[in-house]
Every structure is written in C-alpha cells, then in structure tokens.
Scaffold this motif. Structure first.
Motif, PDB file in Angstrom:
ATOM      1  N   TRP A  20      17.260  -3.369   5.876  1.00  0.00           N
ATOM      2  CA  TRP A  20      17.031  -3.346   4.445  1.00  0.00           C
ATOM      3  C   TRP A  20      18.073  -4.127   3.670  1.00  0.00           C
ATOM      4  O   TRP A  20      17.758  -4.746   2.668  1.00  0.00           O
ATOM      5  CB  TRP A  20      16.951  -1.905   3.933  1.00  0.00           C
ATOM      6  CG  TRP A  20      18.176  -1.103   4.200  1.00  0.00           C
ATOM      7  CD1 TRP A  20      18.426  -0.341   5.291  1.00  0.00           C
ATOM      8  CD2 TRP A  20      19.321  -1.013   3.371  1.00  0.00           C
ATOM      9  NE1 TRP A  20      19.665   0.231   5.196  1.00  0.00           N
ATOM     10  CE2 TRP A  20      20.239  -0.169   4.022  1.00  0.00           C
ATOM     11  CE3 TRP A  20      19.675  -1.564   2.146  1.00  0.00           C
ATOM     12  CZ2 TRP A  20      21.481   0.132   3.478  1.00  0.00           C
ATOM     13  CZ3 TRP A  20      20.914  -1.262   1.602  1.00  0.00           C
ATOM     14  CH2 TRP A  20      21.800  -0.418   2.268  1.00  0.00           C
ATOM     15  N   ARG A  21      19.336  -4.101   4.118  1.00  0.00           N
ATOM     16  CA  ARG A  21      20.375  -4.828   3.382  1.00  0.00           C
ATOM     17  C   ARG A  21      20.126  -6.335   3.472  1.00  0.00           C
ATOM     18  O   ARG A  21      20.190  -7.044   2.485  1.00  0.00           O
ATOM     19  CB  ARG A  21      21.760  -4.497   3.916  1.00  0.00           C
ATOM     20  CG  ARG A  21      22.838  -5.324   3.203  1.00  0.00           C
ATOM     21  CD  ARG A  21      24.207  -4.981   3.647  1.00  0.00           C
ATOM     22  NE  ARG A  21      24.530  -3.706   3.018  1.00  0.00           N
ATOM     23  CZ  ARG A  21      25.646  -3.053   3.227  1.00  0.00           C
ATOM     24  NH1 ARG A  21      26.525  -3.513   4.064  1.00  0.00           N
ATOM     25  NH2 ARG A  21      25.887  -1.925   2.618  1.00  0.00           N
ATOM     26  N   ARG A  22      19.842  -6.830   4.658  1.00  0.00           N
ATOM     27  CA  ARG A  22      19.556  -8.247   4.835  1.00  0.00           C
ATOM     28  C   ARG A  22      18.292  -8.632   4.061  1.00  0.00           C
ATOM     29  O   ARG A  22      18.226  -9.679   3.435  1.00  0.00           O
ATOM     30  CB  ARG A  22      19.406  -8.577   6.319  1.00  0.00           C
ATOM     31  CG  ARG A  22      19.383 -10.056   6.592  1.00  0.00           C
ATOM     32  CD  ARG A  22      19.488 -10.343   8.066  1.00  0.00           C
ATOM     33  NE  ARG A  22      20.777  -9.866   8.561  1.00  0.00           N
ATOM     34  CZ  ARG A  22      21.000  -9.476   9.806  1.00  0.00           C
ATOM     35  NH1 ARG A  22      20.036  -9.508  10.689  1.00  0.00           N
ATOM     36  NH2 ARG A  22      22.183  -9.066  10.180  1.00  0.00           N
ATOM     37  N   GLY A  23      17.294  -7.764   4.075  1.00  0.00           N
ATOM     38  CA  GLY A  23      16.072  -8.010   3.314  1.00  0.00           C
ATOM     39  C   GLY A  23      16.339  -8.067   1.818  1.00  0.00           C
ATOM     40  O   GLY A  23      15.793  -8.919   1.112  1.00  0.00           O
ATOM     41  N   ALA A  24      17.176  -7.163   1.335  1.00  0.00           N
ATOM     42  CA  ALA A  24      17.523  -7.171  -0.085  1.00  0.00           C
ATOM     43  C   ALA A  24      18.301  -8.430  -0.453  1.00  0.00           C
ATOM     44  O   ALA A  24      18.091  -9.008  -1.529  1.00  0.00           O
ATOM     45  CB  ALA A  24      18.327  -5.928  -0.441  1.00  0.00           C
ATOM     46  N   LEU A  25      19.181  -8.872   0.430  1.00  0.00           N
ATOM     47  CA  LEU A  25      19.915 -10.113   0.172  1.00  0.00           C
ATOM     48  C   LEU A  25      18.970 -11.316   0.122  1.00  0.00           C
ATOM     49  O   LEU A  25      19.107 -12.192  -0.736  1.00  0.00           O
ATOM     50  CB  LEU A  25      21.001 -10.328   1.230  1.00  0.00           C
ATOM     51  CG  LEU A  25      22.218  -9.409   1.119  1.00  0.00           C
ATOM     52  CD1 LEU A  25      23.103  -9.555   2.346  1.00  0.00           C
ATOM     53  CD2 LEU A  25      23.003  -9.701  -0.147  1.00  0.00           C
ATOM     54  N   PHE A  26      18.004 -11.348   1.018  1.00  0.00           N
ATOM     55  CA  PHE A  26      17.021 -12.430   0.991  1.00  0.00           C
ATOM     56  C   PHE A  26      16.164 -12.360  -0.274  1.00  0.00           C
ATOM     57  O   PHE A  26      15.830 -13.387  -0.865  1.00  0.00           O
ATOM     58  CB  PHE A  26      16.132 -12.397   2.242  1.00  0.00           C
ATOM     59  CG  PHE A  26      16.644 -13.249   3.363  1.00  0.00           C
ATOM     60  CD1 PHE A  26      16.223 -14.551   3.516  1.00  0.00           C
ATOM     61  CD2 PHE A  26      17.559 -12.732   4.270  1.00  0.00           C
ATOM     62  CE1 PHE A  26      16.701 -15.328   4.544  1.00  0.00           C
ATOM     63  CE2 PHE A  26      18.043 -13.498   5.301  1.00  0.00           C
ATOM     64  CZ  PHE A  26      17.615 -14.806   5.440  1.00  0.00           C
ATOM     65  N   ILE A  71      24.261  -5.561  -5.600  1.00  0.00           N
ATOM     66  CA  ILE A  71      24.010  -4.198  -5.133  1.00  0.00           C
ATOM     67  C   ILE A  71      23.819  -4.165  -3.624  1.00  0.00           C
ATOM     68  O   ILE A  71      24.345  -3.284  -2.945  1.00  0.00           O
ATOM     69  CB  ILE A  71      22.801  -3.601  -5.877  1.00  0.00           C
ATOM     70  CG1 ILE A  71      23.160  -3.362  -7.340  1.00  0.00           C
ATOM     71  CG2 ILE A  71      22.331  -2.306  -5.220  1.00  0.00           C
ATOM     72  CD1 ILE A  71      21.977  -2.996  -8.213  1.00  0.00           C
ATOM     73  N   ALA A  72      23.080  -5.128  -3.073  1.00  0.00           N
ATOM     74  CA  ALA A  72      22.855  -5.147  -1.627  1.00  0.00           C
ATOM     75  C   ALA A  72      24.158  -5.385  -0.868  1.00  0.00           C
ATOM     76  O   ALA A  72      24.344  -4.841   0.228  1.00  0.00           O
ATOM     77  CB  ALA A  72      21.837  -6.227  -1.271  1.00  0.00           C
TER      78      ALA A  72
END
Length: 81
Positions: A20-26, A71-72
């Motif tokens: 989820w963190r990598r997805g939020a960054l993308f 936030i991410a």
C-alpha cells in the motif's frame, strides 16, 4: 491522460499486492505527473486533465499529489517492514 492512467494502474497493482505504501507513492506521483502535463501541454492536448483554469488545475493537482506523497512517506508501517 493515458500515461497518468497507466501509472495509476501500477499503483492499483501495488495496493492489490499489499504494497500500500508503494502504491500510494505511485498514486501521488501520478497526480504530480498530471500536474506537470497540465502545466506543459497546451489545453487542446491535455484532454480530461483540463477541468478548470490552468493555474487552478496545476495548483490543485500539485497540492494533492504532494500531500499524498508526504503522507505515504511518513506514515507508520504498522509494525511490518
């Protein structure tokens, strides 16, 4: 618009794989990319990225993308990794 949609699709794949963190960054990066496209491309070429005036669109997308990336990057990992 297609490039931004592809980056969002990559973000969805990461979130679906519990990254989820990598997805939020993308996703935040896709929003910043949309802001850059809206700033650099003429209005006739940006398609659905043109919602309001160019300054409003660029400002709103930049603010939203920066907030998502911040936030991410700073949220606690909830004890995993």
């Amino acid at each position: 618009m297609v490039v931004v949609a592809l980056v969002i699709a990559v973000a969805i794949v990461f979130v679906a794989q519990d990254r989820w963190r990598r997805g939020a960054l993308f996703f935040g990066g896709a929003t910043l990319l949309a802001a850059a496209f809206r700033l650099c491309l003429p209005t006739a070429r940006v398609g659905l990225l043109a919602v309001r005036s160019k300054p409003f669109d660029v400002g709103a997308l930049t603010l939203l993308g920066s907030a998502i990336v911040f936030i991410a990057a700073t949220i606690n990992t909830l004890g995993i990794g």
